[in-house]
Design an enzyme around this catalytic site. Structure first.
Site, mmCIF file in Angstrom:
data_model
loop_
_atom_site.group_PDB
_atom_site.id
_atom_site.type_symbol
_atom_site.label_atom_id
_atom_site.label_comp_id
_atom_site.label_asym_id
_atom_site.label_seq_id
_atom_site.Cartn_x
_atom_site.Cartn_y
_atom_site.Cartn_z
ATOM 1 N N SER A 1 -11.118 -1.379 3.610
ATOM 2 C CA SER A 1 -10.292 -1.517 4.814
ATOM 3 C C SER A 1 -9.968 -0.133 5.371
ATOM 4 O O SER A 1 -9.413 0.700 4.655
ATOM 5 C CB SER A 1 -8.977 -2.208 4.483
ATOM 6 O OG SER A 1 -9.203 -3.469 3.931
ATOM 7 N N ARG B 1 0.821 -1.225 0.000
ATOM 8 C CA ARG B 1 0.000 0.000 0.000
ATOM 9 C C ARG B 1 0.857 1.280 0.000
ATOM 10 O O ARG B 1 0.443 2.313 0.502
ATOM 11 C CB ARG B 1 -0.934 0.038 1.213
ATOM 12 C CG ARG B 1 -1.974 -1.049 1.282
ATOM 13 C CD ARG B 1 -3.020 -0.932 0.195
ATOM 14 N NE ARG B 1 -4.188 -1.750 0.491
ATOM 15 C CZ ARG B 1 -4.345 -3.023 0.142
ATOM 16 N NH1 ARG B 1 -3.386 -3.638 -0.539
ATOM 17 N NH2 ARG B 1 -5.440 -3.691 0.442
ATOM 18 N N GLU C 1 -5.529 3.224 6.735
ATOM 19 C CA GLU C 1 -5.202 3.198 5.308
ATOM 20 C C GLU C 1 -5.920 4.374 4.640
ATOM 21 O O GLU C 1 -5.460 4.926 3.638
ATOM 22 C CB GLU C 1 -5.685 1.872 4.705
ATOM 23 C CG GLU C 1 -5.339 1.736 3.250
ATOM 24 C CD GLU C 1 -5.958 0.517 2.558
ATOM 25 O OE1 GLU C 1 -6.022 -0.567 3.161
ATOM 26 O OE2 GLU C 1 -6.377 0.686 1.405
HETATM 27 N N1 EPU Z 1 -10.538 -11.791 10.128
HETATM 28 C C1 EPU Z 1 -11.053 -11.769 11.391
HETATM 29 N N2 EPU Z 1 -12.177 -11.011 11.621
HETATM 30 C C2 EPU Z 1 -12.774 -10.291 10.649
HETATM 31 C C3 EPU Z 1 -12.240 -10.307 9.359
HETATM 32 C C4 EPU Z 1 -11.098 -11.072 9.109
HETATM 33 O O1 EPU Z 1 -10.553 -12.418 12.303
HETATM 34 O O2 EPU Z 1 -13.762 -9.609 10.943
HETATM 35 C C5 EPU Z 1 -9.341 -12.580 9.862
HETATM 36 C C6 EPU Z 1 -9.603 -13.601 8.752
HETATM 37 O O3 EPU Z 1 -10.072 -14.796 9.271
HETATM 38 C C7 EPU Z 1 -8.260 -13.750 8.107
HETATM 39 C C8 EPU Z 1 -7.600 -12.424 8.324
HETATM 40 O O4 EPU Z 1 -8.323 -11.745 9.337
HETATM 41 O O5 EPU Z 1 -7.497 -14.721 8.769
HETATM 42 C C9 EPU Z 1 -7.517 -11.589 7.061
HETATM 43 O O6 EPU Z 1 -8.820 -11.290 6.572
HETATM 44 P P1 EPU Z 1 -9.124 -11.057 5.032
HETATM 45 O O7 EPU Z 1 -8.594 -12.186 4.223
HETATM 46 O O8 EPU Z 1 -10.555 -10.711 4.915
HETATM 47 O O9 EPU Z 1 -8.223 -9.840 4.578
HETATM 48 P P2 EPU Z 1 -7.747 -8.513 5.315
HETATM 49 O O10 EPU Z 1 -6.314 -8.648 5.668
HETATM 50 O O11 EPU Z 1 -8.702 -8.117 6.361
HETATM 51 C C10 EPU Z 1 -6.857 -7.456 3.077
HETATM 52 C C11 EPU Z 1 -6.964 -6.159 2.347
HETATM 53 C C12 EPU Z 1 -8.294 -6.059 1.617
HETATM 54 C C13 EPU Z 1 -8.392 -7.225 0.660
HETATM 55 C C14 EPU Z 1 -8.258 -8.539 1.460
HETATM 56 C C15 EPU Z 1 -8.240 -9.754 0.583
HETATM 57 C C16 EPU Z 1 -5.632 -4.583 3.643
HETATM 58 C C17 EPU Z 1 -5.648 -3.399 4.552
HETATM 59 N N3 EPU Z 1 -6.826 -5.049 3.283
HETATM 60 O O12 EPU Z 1 -7.855 -7.460 4.080
HETATM 61 O O13 EPU Z 1 -8.293 -4.846 0.883
HETATM 62 O O14 EPU Z 1 -9.607 -7.216 -0.048
HETATM 63 O O15 EPU Z 1 -7.009 -8.534 2.182
HETATM 64 O O16 EPU Z 1 -6.998 -9.861 -0.009
HETATM 65 O O17 EPU Z 1 -4.563 -5.040 3.266
HETATM 66 C C18 EPU Z 1 -8.906 -2.547 1.056
HETATM 67 O O18 EPU Z 1 -7.705 -2.289 1.063
HETATM 68 O O19 EPU Z 1 -9.796 -1.648 1.102
HETATM 69 C C19 EPU Z 1 -9.336 -3.943 1.017
HETATM 70 C C20 EPU Z 1 -10.616 -4.308 1.122
#
Ligand code: EPU
Length: 337
Positions: free
Chosen positions: A237, A164, A333
């Site tokens: 996010s 990012r 972010e």
């Molecule tokens: N998780 C939780 N609780 C929640 C949501 C997620 O415990 O409420 C856990 C999940 O089980 C998983 C981990 O957190 O183990 C990661 O969750 P997820 O795969 O949904 O991805 P994220 O890290 O929360 C990032 C990006 C998203 C992108 C997703 C998928 C960032 C800041 N965000 O989210 O990007 O869609 O991965 O690759 O890096 C954005 O930047 O606006 C965005 C939506």
């Protein structure tokens, strides 16, 4: 060129903040942008270039000039047996580009389906999802220098991409405006399905991956977890996933063995902010007119009529509780304006 005064930014930010800007300028070509820089920007006390407004939180009316690109168009600038190089106008909607790539049989962008925002911002923000980042596709970024209106082309290496991050967000912030981005896509099947439940979803359906199916699965996963900004204002996010030193990670994982994590390199580990926030019990919680989304703890939502300060107040509470429980600082972010 479209120039408006005292103009509502409501349609230009996915958080749905009903604020106004003193001046709004939308340009359609590099020539028009040069004119805008001469006439408005170099003399402006304050200016800001926006894309789709999916990563912004306006906290008050903007007393300055808001710029928006309407530079459109796609052009295949080079093609080999295995690859295609596509030059895209910064004002194109990102997901329209992904849809085009998929329909043409070009591989590489499909995991980035349905990310809100525009092509110019993809190069500034290095958008990413499901194991792929814009930097994996970008070859070069064409810009205009704000101070001189000179064209400058940044090679991929010069963009200094990281999670990012790019040179346009850091050292050269506000100095260059992206006009076109050239992406490299593959003509032979090459998928990245290891992240999260992408592969499992395809297997559940009992089908081999194709470009269209991967795009469909990604869209379905996103729609299940992320609120539609047209229905509930939000900016995806709200926080970045923190990257911590390995020693700190090892202490944490001893206390919380189920903590998800991704290796960044030998010394650093990335921890999902969503998990940290969720563990602090924030999912679905509401403070004033702002709340934490009930299916993805990383997303803050405008419950209707919230002002920027209410969203920030909720985000500050969240940051504090994550720091208290885990000793980890999470950073927004989203940009506060
Ligand atoms: N998780 C939780 N609780 C929640 C949501 C997620 O415990 O409420 C856990 C999940 O089980 C998983 C981990 O957190 O183990 C990661 O969750 P997820 O795969 O949904 O991805 P994220 O890290 O929360 C990032 C990006 C998203 C992108 C997703 C998928 C960032 C800041 N965000 O989210 O990007 O869609 O991965 O690759 O890096 C954005 O930047 O606006 C965005 C939506």
């Amino acid at each position: 060129m479209n120039i408006q005064e005292n103009y509502s930014l409501f349609p230009h930010n996915t958080f749905g903040m009903d604020v106004k800007t003193s001046v709004f300028v939308e340009y359609t070509s590099v020539t028009e942008l040069k004119e805008v820089l001469n006439q408005y920007i170099r003399s402006a006390e304050k200016w800001l270039h926006i894309g789709g407004g999916s990563n912004l939180l306006f906290t008050e009316d903007y007393k300055g000039v808001i710029l928006h690109s309407a530079i459109k168009g796609y052009e295949v600038v080079e093609e080999t047996a295995d690859e295609v190089f596509v030059r895209v106008g910064a004002g194109e909607v990102w997901d329209d580009f992904v849809a085009l790539a998929v329909s043409q049989g070009w591989y590489g962008a499909e995991n980035l389906s349905l990310i809100p925002g525009e092509v110019g911002a993809s190069a500034v923000q290095n958008i990413g999802a499901y194991g792929v980042e814009a930097k994996d596709l970008i070859v070069k970024v064409e810009t205009l220098e704000v101070a001189t209106s000179q064209i400058r082309v940044f090679s991929w290496a010069e963009c200094n991409y990281a999670y990012r991050e790019s040179i346009f967000k850091k050292e050269l912030k506000g100095k260059y405006i992206v006009t076109h981005v050239t992406y490299r896509l593959k003509k032979k099947a090459e998928f990245s399905l290891e992240y999260g439940n992408v592969k499992a979803e395809l297997e559940k359906a009992g089908v081999e991956p194709t470009l269209h199916r991967v795009r469909e699965v990604i869209i379905r996963i996103r729609e299940e977890k992320l609120p539609d900004p047209k229905v509930q204002g939000n900016a995806g996010s709200f926080f970045m996933n923190p990257i911590v030193p390995r020693e700190q990670f090892e202490q944490l994982v001893e206390m919380y063995p189920s903590m998800p994590h991704y290796e960044v390199d030998t010394t650093r580990v990335k921890i999902p902010a969503a998990w940290l926030i969720d563990q602090c019990g924030w999912k679905g919680k509401r403070l004033g007119k702002a709340s934490v989304h009930d299916r993805q703890a990383l997303v803050l939502v405008n419950c209707g009529g919230a002002i920027g300060k209410e969203i920030i107040a909720l985000s500050e509470e969240i940051r504090r509780s994550v720091a208290d429980k885990f000793g980890v600082q999470i950073l927004p972010e989203v940009n506060f304006i």
